[in-house]
Design a protein around this motif. Structure first.
Motif, PDB file in Angstrom:
ATOM      1  N   ASP A  48      48.958  16.100 -47.600  1.00 43.79           N
ATOM      2  CA  ASP A  48      49.335  14.969 -46.757  1.00 43.79           C
ATOM      3  C   ASP A  48      50.260  14.040 -47.546  1.00 43.79           C
ATOM      4  OD1 ASP A  48      49.525  13.149 -44.690  1.00 43.79           O
ATOM      5  OD2 ASP A  48      47.638  12.159 -45.182  1.00 43.79           O
ATOM      6  N   GLY A  49      51.553  14.250 -47.394  1.00 42.07           N
ATOM      7  CA  GLY A  49      52.542  13.374 -48.012  1.00 42.07           C
ATOM      8  C   GLY A  49      52.535  13.393 -49.521  1.00 42.07           C
ATOM      9  N   GLU A  50      52.637  12.194 -50.113  1.00 40.72           N
ATOM     10  CA  GLU A  50      52.708  11.999 -51.560  1.00 40.72           C
ATOM     11  C   GLU A  50      51.687  12.860 -52.297  1.00 40.72           C
ATOM     12  OE1 GLU A  50      54.023   9.922 -55.061  1.00 40.72           O
ATOM     13  OE2 GLU A  50      54.560   9.135 -53.103  1.00 40.72           O
ATOM     14  N   GLY A  51      52.162  13.565 -53.335  1.00 39.46           N
ATOM     15  CA  GLY A  51      51.268  14.387 -54.139  1.00 39.46           C
ATOM     16  C   GLY A  51      51.118  15.820 -53.662  1.00 39.46           C
ATOM     17  N   THR A  52      51.757  16.152 -52.549  1.00 41.09           N
ATOM     18  CA  THR A  52      51.681  17.520 -52.039  1.00 41.09           C
ATOM     19  C   THR A  52      52.612  18.414 -52.855  1.00 41.09           C
ATOM     20  OG1 THR A  52      51.119  16.811 -49.806  1.00 41.09           O
ATOM     21  CG2 THR A  52      52.123  18.982 -50.011  1.00 41.09           C
ATOM     22  N   LEU A  53      52.158  19.620 -53.093  1.00 39.79           N
ATOM     23  CA  LEU A  53      52.986  20.672 -53.678  1.00 39.79           C
ATOM     24  C   LEU A  53      52.957  21.821 -52.677  1.00 39.79           C
ATOM     25  CD1 LEU A  53      54.630  21.628 -56.166  1.00 39.79           C
ATOM     26  CD2 LEU A  53      52.499  22.623 -57.030  1.00 39.79           C
ATOM     27  N   VAL A  54      54.127  22.165 -52.141  1.00 45.90           N
ATOM     28  CA  VAL A  54      54.201  23.172 -51.074  1.00 45.90           C
ATOM     29  C   VAL A  54      55.244  24.226 -51.439  1.00 45.90           C
ATOM     30  CG1 VAL A  54      55.852  21.824 -49.699  1.00 45.90           C
ATOM     31  CG2 VAL A  54      54.383  23.477 -48.552  1.00 45.90           C
ATOM     32  N   HIS A  55      54.954  25.456 -51.063  1.00 43.72           N
ATOM     33  CA  HIS A  55      55.862  26.567 -51.333  1.00 43.72           C
ATOM     34  C   HIS A  55      56.330  27.185 -50.025  1.00 43.72           C
ATOM     35  CE1 HIS A  55      56.630  30.928 -51.747  1.00 43.72           C
ATOM     36  NE2 HIS A  55      57.302  30.545 -52.799  1.00 43.72           N
ATOM     37  N   TRP A  56      57.599  27.608 -50.003  1.00 42.74           N
ATOM     38  CA  TRP A  56      58.110  28.446 -48.929  1.00 42.74           C
ATOM     39  C   TRP A  56      59.370  29.141 -49.411  1.00 42.74           C
ATOM     40  CZ3 TRP A  56      58.114  23.148 -46.727  1.00 42.74           C
ATOM     41  CH2 TRP A  56      59.306  22.470 -46.898  1.00 42.74           C
ATOM     42  N   LYS A  57      59.752  30.156 -48.678  1.00 37.12           N
ATOM     43  CA  LYS A  57      61.037  30.796 -48.902  1.00 37.12           C
ATOM     44  C   LYS A  57      61.925  30.410 -47.735  1.00 37.12           C
ATOM     45  CE  LYS A  57      59.740  34.477 -51.965  1.00 37.12           C
ATOM     46  NZ  LYS A  57      59.762  35.913 -52.246  1.00 37.12           N
ATOM     47  N   LEU A  58      63.139  30.010 -48.058  1.00 34.51           N
ATOM     48  CA  LEU A  58      64.115  29.607 -47.052  1.00 34.51           C
ATOM     49  C   LEU A  58      65.240  30.625 -47.042  1.00 34.51           C
ATOM     50  CD1 LEU A  58      65.514  27.706 -45.062  1.00 34.51           C
ATOM     51  CD2 LEU A  58      66.307  26.365 -47.024  1.00 34.51           C
ATOM     52  N   GLN A  59      65.393  31.309 -45.908  1.00 34.78           N
ATOM     53  CA  GLN A  59      66.464  32.283 -45.768  1.00 34.78           C
ATOM     54  C   GLN A  59      67.599  31.634 -44.992  1.00 34.78           C
ATOM     55  OE1 GLN A  59      65.301  36.181 -44.633  1.00 34.78           O
ATOM     56  NE2 GLN A  59      67.391  36.945 -44.714  1.00 34.78           N
ATOM     57  N   ALA A  60      68.575  31.144 -45.758  1.00 34.10           N
ATOM     58  CA  ALA A  60      69.694  30.427 -45.154  1.00 34.10           C
ATOM     59  C   ALA A  60      70.691  31.370 -44.488  1.00 34.10           C
ATOM     60  CB  ALA A  60      70.394  29.587 -46.212  1.00 34.10           C
ATOM     61  N   THR A  61      70.881  32.554 -45.083  1.00 31.47           N
ATOM     62  CA  THR A  61      71.758  33.582 -44.513  1.00 31.47           C
ATOM     63  C   THR A  61      71.055  34.926 -44.676  1.00 31.47           C
ATOM     64  OG1 THR A  61      72.917  34.130 -46.566  1.00 31.47           O
ATOM     65  CG2 THR A  61      73.811  32.295 -45.273  1.00 31.47           C
ATOM     66  N   SER A  62      71.674  35.975 -44.177  1.00 39.21           N
ATOM     67  CA  SER A  62      71.045  37.302 -44.306  1.00 39.21           C
ATOM     68  C   SER A  62      70.907  37.714 -45.765  1.00 39.21           C
ATOM     69  CB  SER A  62      71.843  38.347 -43.530  1.00 39.21           C
ATOM     70  OG  SER A  62      73.158  38.423 -44.046  1.00 39.21           O
ATOM     71  N   LYS A  63      71.765  37.178 -46.637  1.00 36.27           N
ATOM     72  CA  LYS A  63      71.735  37.559 -48.049  1.00 36.27           C
ATOM     73  C   LYS A  63      71.141  36.491 -48.962  1.00 36.27           C
ATOM     74  CE  LYS A  63      75.795  40.488 -47.627  1.00 36.27           C
ATOM     75  NZ  LYS A  63      77.199  40.655 -47.974  1.00 36.27           N
ATOM     76  N   ARG A  64      71.029  35.271 -48.495  1.00 36.98           N
ATOM     77  CA  ARG A  64      70.631  34.157 -49.363  1.00 36.98           C
ATOM     78  C   ARG A  64      69.222  33.686 -49.035  1.00 36.98           C
ATOM     79  NH1 ARG A  64      70.067  31.609 -53.700  1.00 36.98           N
ATOM     80  NH2 ARG A  64      70.887  29.521 -53.965  1.00 36.98           N
ATOM     81  N   VAL A  65      68.276  33.963 -49.946  1.00 34.05           N
ATOM     82  CA  VAL A  65      66.900  33.498 -49.799  1.00 34.05           C
ATOM     83  C   VAL A  65      66.583  32.626 -51.003  1.00 34.05           C
ATOM     84  CG1 VAL A  65      64.470  34.144 -49.618  1.00 34.05           C
ATOM     85  CG2 VAL A  65      66.221  35.583 -48.552  1.00 34.05           C
ATOM     86  N   ARG A  66      66.113  31.414 -50.736  1.00 32.99           N
ATOM     87  CA  ARG A  66      65.778  30.473 -51.799  1.00 32.99           C
ATOM     88  C   ARG A  66      64.262  30.339 -51.869  1.00 32.99           C
ATOM     89  NH1 ARG A  66      68.743  25.757 -54.094  1.00 32.99           N
ATOM     90  NH2 ARG A  66      70.553  26.471 -52.928  1.00 32.99           N
ATOM     91  N   ASP A  67      63.699  30.584 -53.045  1.00 34.98           N
ATOM     92  CA  ASP A  67      62.257  30.440 -53.279  1.00 34.98           C
ATOM     93  C   ASP A  67      62.012  28.995 -53.693  1.00 34.98           C
ATOM     94  OD1 ASP A  67      59.596  30.689 -53.894  1.00 34.98           O
ATOM     95  OD2 ASP A  67      59.849  32.361 -55.277  1.00 34.98           O
ATOM     96  N   CYS A  68      61.344  28.228 -52.835  1.00 33.62           N
ATOM     97  CA  CYS A  68      61.192  26.781 -53.035  1.00 33.62           C
ATOM     98  C   CYS A  68      59.751  26.415 -53.388  1.00 33.62           C
ATOM     99  CB  CYS A  68      61.582  26.036 -51.767  1.00 33.62           C
ATOM    100  SG  CYS A  68      63.273  26.357 -51.206  1.00 33.62           S
ATOM    101  N   LEU A  69      59.597  25.593 -54.399  1.00 32.99           N
ATOM    102  CA  LEU A  69      58.314  25.005 -54.753  1.00 32.99           C
ATOM    103  C   LEU A  69      58.558  23.505 -54.815  1.00 32.99           C
ATOM    104  CD1 LEU A  69      55.365  25.438 -55.495  1.00 32.99           C
ATOM    105  CD2 LEU A  69      56.075  25.585 -57.901  1.00 32.99           C
ATOM    106  N   LEU A  70      58.093  22.805 -53.786  1.00 37.31           N
ATOM    107  CA  LEU A  70      58.494  21.425 -53.552  1.00 37.31           C
ATOM    108  C   LEU A  70      57.399  20.416 -53.889  1.00 37.31           C
ATOM    109  CD1 LEU A  70      59.920  22.539 -50.201  1.00 37.31           C
ATOM    110  CD2 LEU A  70      61.350  21.687 -52.030  1.00 37.31           C
ATOM    111  N   GLU A  71      57.787  19.418 -54.687  1.00 41.29           N
ATOM    112  CA  GLU A  71      56.913  18.272 -54.974  1.00 41.29           C
ATOM    113  C   GLU A  71      57.276  17.181 -53.987  1.00 41.29           C
ATOM    114  OE1 GLU A  71      57.804  17.094 -58.960  1.00 41.29           O
ATOM    115  OE2 GLU A  71      56.746  18.799 -59.824  1.00 41.29           O
ATOM    116  N   VAL A  72      56.268  16.625 -53.332  1.00 39.60           N
ATOM    117  CA  VAL A  72      56.505  15.626 -52.300  1.00 39.60           C
ATOM    118  C   VAL A  72      56.163  14.235 -52.820  1.00 39.60           C
ATOM    119  CG1 VAL A  72      55.885  14.866 -49.971  1.00 39.60           C
ATOM    120  CG2 VAL A  72      55.989  17.315 -50.505  1.00 39.60           C
TER     121      VAL A  72
END
Length: 147
Positions: A48-72
């Motif tokens: 819930d907001g501040e202090g969250t650490l969340v992961h996802w993969k973002l596929q912006a194009t058919s060839k470009r996938v970004r592995d994201c580990l986000l600090e909120v």
């Protein structure tokens, strides 16, 4: 390396507090707002907001996938910042009142782009592509809070 920026915004028919709380709810609601460009969604800390650490993969194009580990963080009222530990990417969500029972949501993502010809194409096309992806997120957000 030049900084690349993508911004999109939308006015939704819900008060700013409700909209912000919905965006900041990584444990439940956020996953529902993400289109097919996002995969492997996982809350690793907080949720819930501040202090969250969340992961996802973002596929912006058919060839470009970004592995994201986000600090909120929540640096100011109505502002949520997601900093990627795996890159220079930072996404800032700003929610402000926009009249009676309405809110304006502005999503801005910035990152250090590549140099050379690849960087030229990234600066030219990536902002438009990412803005389209976040337009989909904002449409789902509107549907969620306007129920």
């Amino acid at each position: 390396m030049a900084q690349v920026e993508a911004t999109t915004e939308r006015v939704v028919a819900a008060d700013a507090e409700t909209v912000f709380d919905t965006i900041a709810d990584y444990s439940d609601t956020r996953a529902k707002l993400l289109p097919e460009h996002f995969s492997e969604y996982e809350v690793r800390e907080g949720g819930d907001g501040e202090g969250t650490l969340v992961h996802w993969k973002l596929q912006a194009t058919s060839k470009r996938v970004r592995d994201c580990l986000l600090e909120v963080t929540e640096p100011t009222d109505g502002e949520l910042v997601e900093k990627d530990r795996n890159s220079s990417m930072v996404t800032t969500w700003r929610v402000t009142p926009a009249g009676e029972g309405k809110s304006r949501v502005v999503v801005t993502t910035v990152w250090n782009g590549a140099g050379g010809i690849g960087g030229f194409f990234e600066r030219t096309f990536a902002p438009k592509g990412l803005a389209r992806i976040y337009d989909l997120v904002l449409a789902k957000l509107a549907a969620e809070v306007e129920k």
